[in-house]
Enzyme design. Structure first.
Site, PDB file in Angstrom:
ATOM      1  N   LYS A   1       0.060   4.333  -0.185  1.00 17.05           N
ATOM      2  CA  LYS A   1      -0.384   5.602   0.553  1.00 17.05           C
ATOM      3  C   LYS A   1      -0.430   6.562  -0.332  1.00 17.05           C
ATOM      4  CE  LYS A   1      -0.219   3.113   4.820  1.00 17.05           C
ATOM      5  NZ  LYS A   1       0.225   3.228   6.150  1.00 17.05           N
TER       6      LYS A   1
ATOM      7  N   HIS B   1      -9.333   1.213   5.122  1.00 10.61           N
ATOM      8  CA  HIS B   1      -8.102   1.455   5.877  1.00 10.61           C
ATOM      9  C   HIS B   1      -8.260   2.519   7.294  1.00 10.61           C
ATOM     10  CE1 HIS B   1      -3.891   2.570   6.585  1.00 10.61           C
ATOM     11  NE2 HIS B   1      -3.484   1.607   6.058  1.00 10.61           N
TER      12      HIS B   1
ATOM     13  N   ASN C   1       0.802  -0.981   0.169  1.00  7.72           N
ATOM     14  CA  ASN C   1       0.040   0.048   0.008  1.00  7.72           C
ATOM     15  C   ASN C   1       0.868   1.173   0.082  1.00  7.72           C
ATOM     16  OD1 ASN C   1      -1.583   2.080   0.716  1.00  7.72           O
ATOM     17  ND2 ASN C   1      -2.293   1.529   2.694  1.00  7.72           N
TER      18      ASN C   1
ATOM     19  N   GLU D   1      -6.475   4.593   8.114  1.00 11.72           N
ATOM     20  CA  GLU D   1      -6.294   6.203   7.795  1.00 11.72           C
ATOM     21  C   GLU D   1      -7.488   6.659   7.341  1.00 11.72           C
ATOM     22  OE1 GLU D   1      -2.481   5.595   5.669  1.00 11.72           O
ATOM     23  OE2 GLU D   1      -1.555   5.039   7.756  1.00 11.72           O
TER      24      GLU D   1
ATOM     25  N   GLY E   1       2.989   2.235  10.666  1.00  9.15           N
ATOM     26  CA  GLY E   1       3.860   3.327  10.390  1.00  9.15           C
ATOM     27  C   GLY E   1       4.686   3.524  11.826  1.00  9.15           C
TER      28      GLY E   1
ATOM     29  N   GLU F   1      -4.705  -5.085  10.859  1.00  6.65           N
ATOM     30  CA  GLU F   1      -4.137  -4.123  11.230  1.00  6.65           C
ATOM     31  C   GLU F   1      -4.504  -3.075  12.402  1.00  6.65           C
ATOM     32  OE1 GLU F   1      -1.955  -2.779   7.284  1.00  6.65           O
ATOM     33  OE2 GLU F   1      -4.076  -1.497   7.216  1.00  6.65           O
TER      34      GLU F   1
ATOM     35  N   SER G   1       3.903  -2.176   9.981  1.00  7.16           N
ATOM     36  CA  SER G   1       5.153  -2.226  10.527  1.00  7.16           C
ATOM     37  C   SER G   1       5.668  -3.688  10.049  1.00  7.16           C
ATOM     38  CB  SER G   1       5.612  -2.059  11.851  1.00  7.16           C
ATOM     39  OG  SER G   1       5.242  -0.815  12.000  1.00  7.16           O
TER      40      SER G   1
HETATM   41  P1  PGA Z   1       3.087   0.136   7.502  1.00  8.20           P
HETATM   42  O1  PGA Z   1       1.761   0.394   7.079  1.00  8.20           O
HETATM   43  O2  PGA Z   1       3.444  -1.278   7.009  1.00  8.20           O
HETATM   44  O3  PGA Z   1       3.737   1.278   7.086  1.00  8.20           O
HETATM   45  O4  PGA Z   1       3.076   0.009   8.953  1.00  8.20           O
HETATM   46  C1  PGA Z   1       0.569  -0.778   6.903  1.00  8.20           C
HETATM   47  C2  PGA Z   1      -0.648  -0.245   6.489  1.00  8.20           C
HETATM   48  O5  PGA Z   1      -1.165   0.862   6.538  1.00  8.20           O
HETATM   49  O6  PGA Z   1      -1.230  -1.141   5.432  1.00  8.20           O
END
Ligand code: PGA
Length: 251
Positions: A13, A95, A11, A97, A171, A165, A210
């Site tokens: 983003k 997601h 992803n 976010e 992140g 997640e 992560s």
């Molecule tokens: P990350 O993001 O691997 O940077 O923690 C995962 C995600 O949001 O899908």
């Protein structure tokens, strides 16, 4: 015995430019060398068509969101048919976010997932608890509620995939422990079997938050971890390819 092929999905983003399509080229070569793993990259909307034109079959190209309606007065939004026309074969919905920044509810996520599945797209529905919810010991209750609200009843033409997640792991470099992942993925598996019967066995459940080259193998060894949704480490082939290799070795 239910064999679920591992899926490693990146992803991007709100990252990436045309210059970074070369990364997808290298990822595509690694994907072709790992036929026992499905590999996907979800770049920003502007890169969907050039990415899909470039990679062909070995890498699924996907969008990071879609609208639930087919067309209309929805400024700034993108329908599933537009996503398909760009050459994408999958989409991520719900997601955390987007749940936080765009205030998307379970009901919104379910409508988007329904539209995407009807269009025949592989559809990743994301769920996961916040740090506060985990501290209060409410993670299983929260995720079960999100699944109930966000998964459509009719899975139609597409393939439904779930990504667990934990919000506090995204992140941050903090990854859930194998024991925590094991508990949650087992709970998600029971919940989809309760809901969809025997077909619940074939739904892939990804872990995200992560995931990196150095923790991927440990995560892929956990029962009911059928792949990963990867943010930061999907931006370069150098970091993403070892995760594909770890999935191939675990398969
Ligand atoms: P990350 O993001 O691997 O940077 O923690 C995962 C995600 O949001 O899908």
């Amino acid at each position: 015995m239910h064999v679920r092929k591992k899926l490693v999905a990146g992803n991007w983003k709100m990252n990436g430019s045309r210059g970074q399509l070369a990364q997808i080229g290298s990822i595509s070569k690694a994907a072709a060398a790992a036929p026992n793993v499905d590999v996907a990259i979800c770049p920003p909307f502007t890169l969907l068509a050039p990415a899909a034109d470039q990679v062909g079959d070995p890498v699924l190209i996907g969008a990071q969101d879609c609208h639930a309606r087919a067309s209309g007065a929805h400024t700034g939004c993108t329908s599933v048919s537009m996503i398909k026309e760009a050459g994408a074969r999958m989409v991520i919905v719900g997601h955390s976010e987007r749940r936080a920044d765009q205030h998307e509810t379970d009901e919104d996520v379910r409508a988007k997932a329904q539209a995407a599945l009807e269009a025949g797209l592989l559809t990743i529905v994301c769920v996961g608890e916040t740090a506060d919810e985990r501290e209060a010991g409410r993670q299983l209750e929260v995720v079960t509620r999100q699944l109930r609200g966000s998964l459509p009843d009719d899975r139609s033409a597409g393939e439904l995939v779930i990504a667990y997640e934990p919000v506090w792991a995204i992140g941050t470099g903090k990854v859930a422990t194998p024991a925590d992942v094991k508990e949650m993925h087992a709970a998600i598996r029971s919940s989809v079997i309760d809901r969809f019967g025997d077909e619940g066995h074939s739904i892939r459940i990804l872990y995200g938050g992560s995931v990196k080259a150095d923790n991927a193998a440990e995560l892929f060894a956990v029962p009911h971890v059928d792949g990963a949704l990867v943010g930061g480490a999907s931006l370069t082939a150098e970091q993403f390819v070892p995760i594909i290799d770890a999935a191939a070795a675990a398969s």
